[in-house]
Design a protein around this motif. Structure first.
Motif, PDB file in Angstrom:
ATOM      1  N   TRP A  10       0.826  -1.213   0.000  1.00 17.46           N
ATOM      2  CA  TRP A  10       0.000   0.000   0.000  1.00 17.46           C
ATOM      3  C   TRP A  10       0.857   1.258   0.000  1.00 17.46           C
ATOM      4  CZ3 TRP A  10      -4.817  -0.845  -1.104  1.00 17.46           C
ATOM      5  CH2 TRP A  10      -5.459  -2.005  -0.674  1.00 17.46           C
ATOM      6  N   ASP A  69      10.195   4.912   0.490  1.00 19.78           N
ATOM      7  CA  ASP A  69      11.568   4.593   0.891  1.00 19.78           C
ATOM      8  C   ASP A  69      11.920   3.224   0.345  1.00 19.78           C
ATOM      9  OD1 ASP A  69      12.088   6.847   2.481  1.00 19.78           O
ATOM     10  OD2 ASP A  69      11.079   5.950   4.208  1.00 19.78           O
ATOM     11  N   VAL A  86      13.390  -0.156   0.943  1.00 16.32           N
ATOM     12  CA  VAL A  86      13.762  -1.040   2.043  1.00 16.32           C
ATOM     13  C   VAL A  86      14.736  -2.073   1.464  1.00 16.32           C
ATOM     14  CG1 VAL A  86      12.924  -2.734   3.706  1.00 16.32           C
ATOM     15  CG2 VAL A  86      11.540  -0.709   3.177  1.00 16.32           C
ATOM     16  N   THR A 106       8.054   9.440   5.106  1.00 15.42           N
ATOM     17  CA  THR A 106       7.155   9.403   3.952  1.00 15.42           C
ATOM     18  C   THR A 106       5.681   9.510   4.357  1.00 15.42           C
ATOM     19  OG1 THR A 106       7.173   6.993   4.001  1.00 15.42           O
ATOM     20  CG2 THR A 106       8.728   8.052   2.501  1.00 15.42           C
ATOM     21  N   ALA A 110       3.120  12.011   2.817  1.00 15.23           N
ATOM     22  CA  ALA A 110       2.456  11.905   1.506  1.00 15.23           C
ATOM     23  C   ALA A 110       0.984  12.355   1.506  1.00 15.23           C
ATOM     24  CB  ALA A 110       2.581  10.469   0.977  1.00 15.23           C
TER      25      ALA A 110
HETATM   26  C1  LIG Z   1      -1.986   2.032   4.592  1.00 15.09           C
HETATM   27  C2  LIG Z   1      -0.500   2.027   4.249  1.00 15.09           C
HETATM   28  C3  LIG Z   1       0.047   3.078   3.517  1.00 15.09           C
HETATM   29  C4  LIG Z   1       1.415   3.090   3.225  1.00 15.09           C
HETATM   30  N1  LIG Z   1       1.940   4.141   2.522  1.00 15.09           N
HETATM   31  C5  LIG Z   1       3.277   4.198   2.293  1.00 15.09           C
HETATM   32  C6  LIG Z   1       3.866   5.315   1.607  1.00 15.09           C
HETATM   33  O1  LIG Z   1       3.158   6.250   1.160  1.00 15.09           O
HETATM   34  N2  LIG Z   1       5.217   5.316   1.427  1.00 15.09           N
HETATM   35  C7  LIG Z   1       6.016   4.282   1.890  1.00 15.09           C
HETATM   36  O2  LIG Z   1       7.250   4.348   1.710  1.00 15.09           O
HETATM   37  N3  LIG Z   1       5.488   3.215   2.529  1.00 15.09           N
HETATM   38  C8  LIG Z   1       4.139   3.138   2.724  1.00 15.09           C
HETATM   39  N4  LIG Z   1       3.613   2.042   3.354  1.00 15.09           N
HETATM   40  C9  LIG Z   1       4.510   0.882   3.630  1.00 15.09           C
HETATM   41  C10 LIG Z   1       4.578   0.009   2.357  1.00 15.09           C
HETATM   42  O3  LIG Z   1       3.302  -0.564   2.117  1.00 15.09           O
HETATM   43  C11 LIG Z   1       5.591  -1.158   2.454  1.00 15.09           C
HETATM   44  O4  LIG Z   1       5.427  -1.832   3.663  1.00 15.09           O
HETATM   45  C12 LIG Z   1       7.026  -0.678   2.310  1.00 15.09           C
HETATM   46  O5  LIG Z   1       7.192   0.079   1.120  1.00 15.09           O
HETATM   47  C13 LIG Z   1       8.011  -1.852   2.286  1.00 15.09           C
HETATM   48  O6  LIG Z   1       7.765  -2.659   1.152  1.00 15.09           O
HETATM   49  P1  LIG Z   1       8.805  -3.794   0.664  1.00 15.09           P
HETATM   50  O7  LIG Z   1       7.964  -4.832  -0.018  1.00 15.09           O
HETATM   51  O8  LIG Z   1       9.919  -3.237  -0.118  1.00 15.09           O
HETATM   52  O9  LIG Z   1       9.438  -4.396   1.978  1.00 15.09           O
HETATM   53  P2  LIG Z   1       8.961  -5.706   2.775  1.00 15.09           P
HETATM   54  O10 LIG Z   1       9.523  -6.915   2.092  1.00 15.09           O
HETATM   55  O11 LIG Z   1       7.513  -5.661   3.023  1.00 15.09           O
HETATM   56  O12 LIG Z   1       9.661  -5.390   4.165  1.00 15.09           O
HETATM   57  C14 LIG Z   1      10.883  -5.940   4.593  1.00 15.09           C
HETATM   58  C15 LIG Z   1      11.119  -5.531   6.065  1.00 15.09           C
HETATM   59  O13 LIG Z   1      11.371  -4.114   6.149  1.00 15.09           O
HETATM   60  C16 LIG Z   1      10.527  -3.504   7.138  1.00 15.09           C
HETATM   61  N5  LIG Z   1      10.176  -2.151   6.649  1.00 15.09           N
HETATM   62  C17 LIG Z   1       9.052  -1.767   6.008  1.00 15.09           C
HETATM   63  N6  LIG Z   1       9.109  -0.446   5.694  1.00 15.09           N
HETATM   64  C18 LIG Z   1      10.290   0.010   6.145  1.00 15.09           C
HETATM   65  C19 LIG Z   1      10.941   1.278   6.119  1.00 15.09           C
HETATM   66  N7  LIG Z   1      10.362   2.370   5.578  1.00 15.09           N
HETATM   67  N8  LIG Z   1      12.183   1.390   6.657  1.00 15.09           N
HETATM   68  C20 LIG Z   1      12.773   0.301   7.211  1.00 15.09           C
HETATM   69  N9  LIG Z   1      12.217  -0.929   7.283  1.00 15.09           N
HETATM   70  C21 LIG Z   1      10.992  -1.071   6.750  1.00 15.09           C
HETATM   71  C22 LIG Z   1       9.334  -4.397   7.250  1.00 15.09           C
HETATM   72  O14 LIG Z   1       8.759  -4.294   8.549  1.00 15.09           O
HETATM   73  C23 LIG Z   1       9.913  -5.781   6.976  1.00 15.09           C
HETATM   74  O15 LIG Z   1      10.418  -6.341   8.169  1.00 15.09           O
HETATM   75  C24 LIG Z   1       2.242   2.010   3.657  1.00 15.09           C
HETATM   76  C25 LIG Z   1       1.670   0.952   4.366  1.00 15.09           C
HETATM   77  C26 LIG Z   1       0.324   0.946   4.661  1.00 15.09           C
HETATM   78  C27 LIG Z   1      -0.257  -0.212   5.430  1.00 15.09           C
END
Ligand SMILES: Cc1cc2nc3c(=O)[nH]c(=O)nc-3n(C[C@H](O)[C@H](O)[C@H](O)COP(=O)(O)OP(=O)(O)OC[C@H]3O[C@@H](n4cnc5c(N)ncnc54)[C@H](O)[C@@H]3O)c2cc1C
Length: 233
Positions: free
Chosen positions: A58, A75, A77, A118, A121
Motif C-alpha cells: 500500500w 523509501d 527497504v 514518507t 504523503a
Molecule cells: C496504509 C498504508 C500506507 C502506506 N503508505 C506508504 C507510503 O506512502 N510510502 C512508503 O514508503 N510506505 C508506505 N507504506 C509501507 C509500504 O506498504 C511497504 O510496507 C514498504 O514500502 C516496504 O515494502 P517492501 O515490499 O519493499 O518491503 P517488505 O519486504 O515488506 O519489508 C521488509 C522488512 O522491512 C521492514 N520495513 C518496512 N518499511 C520500512 C521502512 N520504511 N524502513 C525500514 N524498514 C521497513 C518491514 O517491517 C519488513 O520487516 C504504507 C503501508 C500501509 C499499510
C-alpha cells in the motif's frame, strides 16, 4: 510510469498514469481501477505491484487529486519484496495499481497534521488540493535536508495570514538552526506550551510513531475519537 525521481538518499517519487482499465480479478488489493482522469480523495491509498501475482504493498497518493498523473513517495527497504523493484521502474514501464481506497481523510475544520518521513504523503496531497485553512502540519525528520517537499509546504505557509493560515513546523531529531525545532516531534508535542487549536489530529507514519504520538495527544487532553491515524507497516 511517467517519471521516477530520487528525492532523498533512499526515497523516490514515482509518477504514473492510469492506462488500461482491467477486471477486478486482475487488480491489486481491491476491485476496480482508476477512472481515466485519476481522480481520488486526498488521503487515499493505492495497492501497487509489478505483476498481479507478485507482492503488492500500500502507498498513500502524494499528488493533487485532479492532476491526472498519480504520485507516490516511498523509501527503498533493502531486501524488501517490492521497493527495490519499484525504484528500478523507468518511464514507459508498466505497474499495477488498485483503485484508490482507505479511510484517511480530513473532513475540514481546524486540524493538527502529524507526519514522520514518507508519512508526509497524504498531507502533500491535501495541500495540493488547497485544503490548508486552519491546518498545522508538524513533520518529523532527522536533518534539515530530509524534510520531503519542504519548499512546497513553506510556500503554502507563507501564502496566508491570520487565524486560518496554514502553519508548517519541522522537528529535526538530529539537527538545529533557523526554522527547525531541535528535537523529536514527540518532544515538541510534549513540550509546546499549548497545542494548536484543533478539532481533530491526523497522524501518519510508522506504527511506533503513530502509537507514541497518540499516547502524547491523549495525555495532553485530546479525546481518543479526535485522533485519526494511518499506520505504515
Ligand atoms: C496504509 C498504508 C500506507 C502506506 N503508505 C506508504 C507510503 O506512502 N510510502 C512508503 O514508503 N510506505 C508506505 N507504506 C509501507 C509500504 O506498504 C511497504 O510496507 C514498504 O514500502 C516496504 O515494502 P517492501 O515490499 O519493499 O518491503 P517488505 O519486504 O515488506 O519489508 C521488509 C522488512 O522491512 C521492514 N520495513 C518496512 N518499511 C520500512 C521502512 N520504511 N524502513 C525500514 N524498514 C521497513 C518491514 O517491517 C519488513 O520487516 C504504507 C503501508 C500501509 C499499510
Amino acid at each position: 510510469v511517467v517519471s521516477q525521481e530520487r528525492i532523498a538518499a533512499d526515497t523516490y517519487l514515482l509518477s504514473f498514469e492510469p492506462a488500461d482499465r482491467v477486471g477486478s480479478e486482475d487488480t491489486v488489493g481491491s476491485a476496480g481501477f482508476f477512472e481515466p482522469a485519476g481522480i481520488f480523495e486526498p488521503g487515499a491509498i493505492v495497492g501497487l505491484a509489478l505483476h498481479p501475482a507478485g507482492p503488492s504493498r500500500w502507498y498513500s497518493l502524494a499528488g493533487g487529486p485532479a492532476e491526472g498523473v498519480l504520485q507516490v513517495v516511498f523509501d527503498v527497504v533493502p531486501g524488501g519484496a517490492l521497493t527495490p523493484a519499484l525504484a528500478a521502474l523507468r518511464p514507459g514501464d508498466r505497474l499495477w495499481a488498485s483503485a484508490p481506497g482507505g479511510e484517511f481523510r480530513d473532513p475540514g475544520g481546524r486540524a493538527l497534521w502529524l507526519a514522520a518521513g514518507t508519512g508526509i504523503a497524504p498531507f502533500r496531497s491535501m495541500v495540493r488540493a488547497g485544503r490548508t485553512a486552519g491546518k498545522t502540519l508538524v513533520h518529523a525528520a532527522r536533518t534539515r535536508d530530509s524534510f520531503l517537499f519542504a519548499p512546497e509546504f513553506a510556500a503554502a505557509a507563507s501564502a496566508g495570514a491570520g487565524r486560518d493560515a496554514f502553519r508548517y513546523v519541522r522537528c529535526a531529531s538530529r539537527d538545529a538552526g533557523e526554522g527547525l525545532y531541535p528535537g523529536r516531534l514527540t518532544e515538541y508535542l510534549s513540550r509546546v506550551p499549548e497545542l494548536p487549536e484543533a478539532e481533530r489530529c491526523l497522524v501518519c507514519g510508522s506504527a511506533d510513531f503513530v502509537v507514541d504520538v497518540r499516547d502524547i495527544l491523549i495525555a495532553r487532553g485530546i479525546p481518543f475519537e479526535a485522533i485519526v491515524s494511518e499506520t505504515y507497516f
